[in-house]
Design a protein around this motif. Structure first.
Motif, mmCIF file in Angstrom:
data_model
loop_
_atom_site.group_PDB
_atom_site.id
_atom_site.type_symbol
_atom_site.label_atom_id
_atom_site.label_comp_id
_atom_site.label_asym_id
_atom_site.label_seq_id
_atom_site.Cartn_x
_atom_site.Cartn_y
_atom_site.Cartn_z
ATOM 1 N N ASP A 9 -19.583 -88.728 -43.578
ATOM 2 C CA ASP A 9 -19.531 -89.182 -42.187
ATOM 3 C C ASP A 9 -18.868 -88.138 -41.297
ATOM 4 O O ASP A 9 -19.300 -87.894 -40.164
ATOM 5 N N PHE A 10 -17.799 -87.525 -41.803
ATOM 6 C CA PHE A 10 -17.093 -86.475 -41.059
ATOM 7 C C PHE A 10 -18.030 -85.309 -40.764
ATOM 8 O O PHE A 10 -18.094 -84.804 -39.634
ATOM 9 N N ILE A 11 -18.773 -84.898 -41.776
ATOM 10 C CA ILE A 11 -19.707 -83.776 -41.616
ATOM 11 C C ILE A 11 -20.762 -84.100 -40.562
ATOM 12 O O ILE A 11 -21.048 -83.283 -39.673
ATOM 13 N N GLU A 12 -21.335 -85.287 -40.647
ATOM 14 C CA GLU A 12 -22.385 -85.650 -39.686
ATOM 15 C C GLU A 12 -21.852 -85.772 -38.259
ATOM 16 O O GLU A 12 -22.555 -85.477 -37.299
ATOM 17 N N LYS A 13 -20.599 -86.186 -38.112
ATOM 18 C CA LYS A 13 -20.018 -86.376 -36.776
ATOM 19 C C LYS A 13 -19.622 -85.063 -36.121
ATOM 20 O O LYS A 13 -19.808 -84.876 -34.906
ATOM 21 N N TYR A 14 -19.070 -84.129 -36.905
ATOM 22 C CA TYR A 14 -18.479 -82.931 -36.323
ATOM 23 C C TYR A 14 -19.230 -81.636 -36.587
ATOM 24 O O TYR A 14 -18.996 -80.633 -35.902
#
Length: 324
Positions: A9-14
């Motif tokens: 989720d972190f990767i997809e968001k940032y």
């Protein structure tokens, strides 16, 4: 609700632009390949095993996210060395400041440096040598011949190294691969430490060179494997460059052009993680489109290049694929 884990989720968001966006696109492309029933080859160059890629790559193997591996002889052996000698490794975070005398002192202590990490001569190299030599001898006495990784599998599965284990066995990608009898391609194995050791026994007349199967036999094995497994496509995920990547990717033009099998499909996906800049004749620095001219990739093959440090990027992509 997202079905992915916190890292994903972190990767997809940032991770939205430039190399960060390429990382996400490549991870999603890899996932799409598996969802379509394609198989994936992962190539390991450099010293990814000494960088302890096994902590996450072993789980990729267990979860069937990789179906075949191409790696250097160094990566083949260094994962096992880390398994049996981890506490004897020495980290040198200030390696950029070492003098020539400092390097000589490490040599005299039996510490072979790989960037910021020193591999211990006695506890790693010689510990494996003692056991693998017996396995080579036994095969020769029976008139048997195997590929380099098959000897390593025999050593791991025999249990002779269990008394030395210093990390959790689940963090060894070689052990995970051995349990599955995963196909491995190991081009240029002769330039690894175990390859040098095997050559020394040949020079001393204690082993025959023919007891070890050759790189040509690796290529012919790969040709048959590719032919038998390409119905739904085979993707190519390349970590670093060099022979670990260049050797296996050539199987497609070899089958298409030299074997005159025009029905041979191109690689169905290609991604390379590399910090090698595009330059003059460098394979590692070649952009994916150049591979079209060599008959390796098709015009519409999904192609990704992430210009970054593989020790940072590869674990993130694997974490995404494992829904971490």
């Amino acid at each position: 609700m997202s079905t992915k884990g916190a890292i994903s989720d972190f990767i997809e968001k940032y991770y939205l632009h430039f190399n960060a966006a390429a990382l996400v696109d490549a991870a999603k492309g890899y996932e799409d390949q598996l969802n379509k029933g394609a198989k994936m080859l992962v190539s390991l160059a450099g010293a990814m095993s000494t960088a302890e890629i096994g902590k996450i790559f072993a789980e990729m193997i267990r979860q069937d996210k990789v179906q075949i591996i191409s790696c250097t002889g160094a990566n083949l052996e260094e994962d096992i060395m880390n398994l049996v000698a981890h506490s004897h490794y020495k980290r040198v975070p200030h390696y950029r400041d070492l003098t020539a005398q400092d390097e000589w002192d490490l040599l005299e202590k039996g510490l072979n440096r790989v960037t910021d990490t020193c591999i211990p001569e006695e506890e790693a190299f010689r510990r494996l040598q003692k056991h693998i030599f017996k396995i080579w001898q036994e095969a020769e006495a029976k008139g048997e011949r195997y590929l380099p990784h098959e000897y390593m599998y025999k050593m791991l599965l025999s249990g002779v190294l269990e008394e030395y284990y210093e990390i959790d066995l689940k963090d060894s990608w070689m052990y995970a691969a051995a349990e599955k009898n995963l196909p491995i391609i190991c081009p240029g194995w002769e330039d690894s430490t175990m390859g040098n050791i095997f050559a020394s026994y040949v020079l001393k007349g204690e082993l025959k060179a023919s007891t070890m199967k050759s790189g040509i036999e690796y290529m012919t094995f790969l040709a048959d494997w590719y032919t038998d497994n390409s119905e739904n496509g085979i993707g190519f995920f390349q970590i670093g460059g060099g022979i670990a990547g260049d050797f296996p990717i050539c199987v497609v033009p070899m089958l298409y052009q030299d074997m005159e099998r025009p029905e041979t499909p191109f690689w169905s996906y290609f991604c390379q993680i590399s910090d090698s800049t595009t330059s003059y004749g460098s394979y590692s620095g070649a952009v994916p489109n150049e591979k079209i001219t060599w008959g390796k990739l098709d015009i519409d093959t999904p192609k990704f290049i992430i210009e970054s440090d593989a020790t940072i990027v590869a674990p993130l992509i694997f974490a995404y694929l494992l829904d971490m």
